[in-house]
Scaffold this active site. Structure first.
Site, mmCIF file in Angstrom:
data_model
loop_
_atom_site.group_PDB
_atom_site.id
_atom_site.type_symbol
_atom_site.label_atom_id
_atom_site.label_comp_id
_atom_site.label_asym_id
_atom_site.label_seq_id
_atom_site.Cartn_x
_atom_site.Cartn_y
_atom_site.Cartn_z
ATOM 1 N N ALA A 73 -35.340 -25.038 -9.901
ATOM 2 C CA ALA A 73 -34.237 -25.363 -9.002
ATOM 3 C C ALA A 73 -34.233 -26.858 -8.740
ATOM 4 O O ALA A 73 -35.283 -27.484 -8.594
ATOM 5 C CB ALA A 73 -34.389 -24.605 -7.675
ATOM 6 N N CYS A 100 -36.657 -31.007 -6.411
ATOM 7 C CA CYS A 100 -36.845 -29.934 -7.384
ATOM 8 C C CYS A 100 -37.991 -29.013 -6.976
ATOM 9 O O CYS A 100 -38.880 -29.417 -6.233
ATOM 10 C CB CYS A 100 -37.210 -30.512 -8.750
ATOM 11 N N ASP A 101 -37.957 -27.826 -7.535
ATOM 12 C CA ASP A 101 -39.102 -26.940 -7.450
ATOM 13 C C ASP A 101 -39.052 -25.980 -8.635
ATOM 14 O O ASP A 101 -37.969 -25.588 -9.066
ATOM 15 C CB ASP A 101 -39.145 -26.150 -6.144
ATOM 16 N N THR A 102 -40.204 -25.623 -9.148
ATOM 17 C CA THR A 102 -40.291 -24.720 -10.290
ATOM 18 C C THR A 102 -41.266 -23.596 -9.962
ATOM 19 O O THR A 102 -42.369 -23.851 -9.484
ATOM 20 C CB THR A 102 -40.756 -25.486 -11.550
ATOM 21 N N LYS A 128 -37.634 -30.240 0.522
ATOM 22 C CA LYS A 128 -38.054 -31.564 0.041
ATOM 23 C C LYS A 128 -36.930 -32.593 0.191
ATOM 24 O O LYS A 128 -37.185 -33.743 0.561
ATOM 25 C CB LYS A 128 -38.498 -31.468 -1.421
#
Length: 181
Positions: free
Chosen positions: A101, A64-66, A50
């Site tokens: 993250a 971000c990523d979850t 991203k």
């Protein structure tokens, strides 16, 4: 200038909460191109994907990523109602790990952040699961629930960073942003 590489309203709310000025740019990425199986590495790979989709070396990019990990499996957004039901029944009465993250990047300088939080659910009965499935909430969330919404009633205990479960390890991000001052 800080650029949030995410369309998430919750991440935007969190940044506003701590009075950060930012611009939102939604990256155009194919998340299915990331085939990493390790949850921490996958979350960071998605955050990186991203970040680099934003062609800007002058500003600070926050991406971000979850992900949710349970019994060695990554629980993504549910494919449909049956998949959401299956996930919620699987998590009922058990503890799962939320991996959030974030990547702060300016030019070639990167600061990766990974935060793990343990979330324990109460035992859920079929009636409360079905009631939840009748809302819009579970269908665009990893593991079919949102802790910041109606899904909060499922949470018995949390050990770690609540904001990371929402989708952004906010305290860590604010601390690391000082590096770019």
């Amino acid at each position: 200038m800080l650029i949030l590489a995410s369309g998430s309203p919750k991440r935007q709310e969190l940044l506003k909460q701590v009075e950060l000025n930012f611009l939102t740019i939604i990256p155009n990425v194919d998340e299915s191109s990331v085939t990493e199986r390790d949850p921490q590495k996958k979350a960071m790979a998605l955050a990186s994907l991203k970040s680099y989709a934003i062609d800007n070396d002058e500003d600070i990019i926050l991406s971000c990523d979850t992900l949710i990990q349970f019994n060695g499996e990554i629980l993504e957004k549910p494919a449909d109602r049956a998949d959401a039901r299956h996930m919620l029944k699987m998590l009922s009465g058990k503890t799962h790990t939320v991996i959030s993250a974030a990547l702060l990047r300016k030019g070639d300088t990167e600061i990766p952040i990974v935060r793990e939080t343990e979330v324990e659910f109460f035992e859920l009965d079929d009636k409360e699961i079905e009631h939840y499935l009748n809302t819009d909430e579970p269908y665009d969330k990893a593991a079919a629930y949102g802790i910041q919404g109606l899904g909060a009633k499922f949470v018995k205990r949390i050990s770690g960073d609540y904001n990371a479960v929402v989708g952004l390890p906010l305290g860590d991000v604010c601390r690391e942003l000082r590096f770019f001052e």
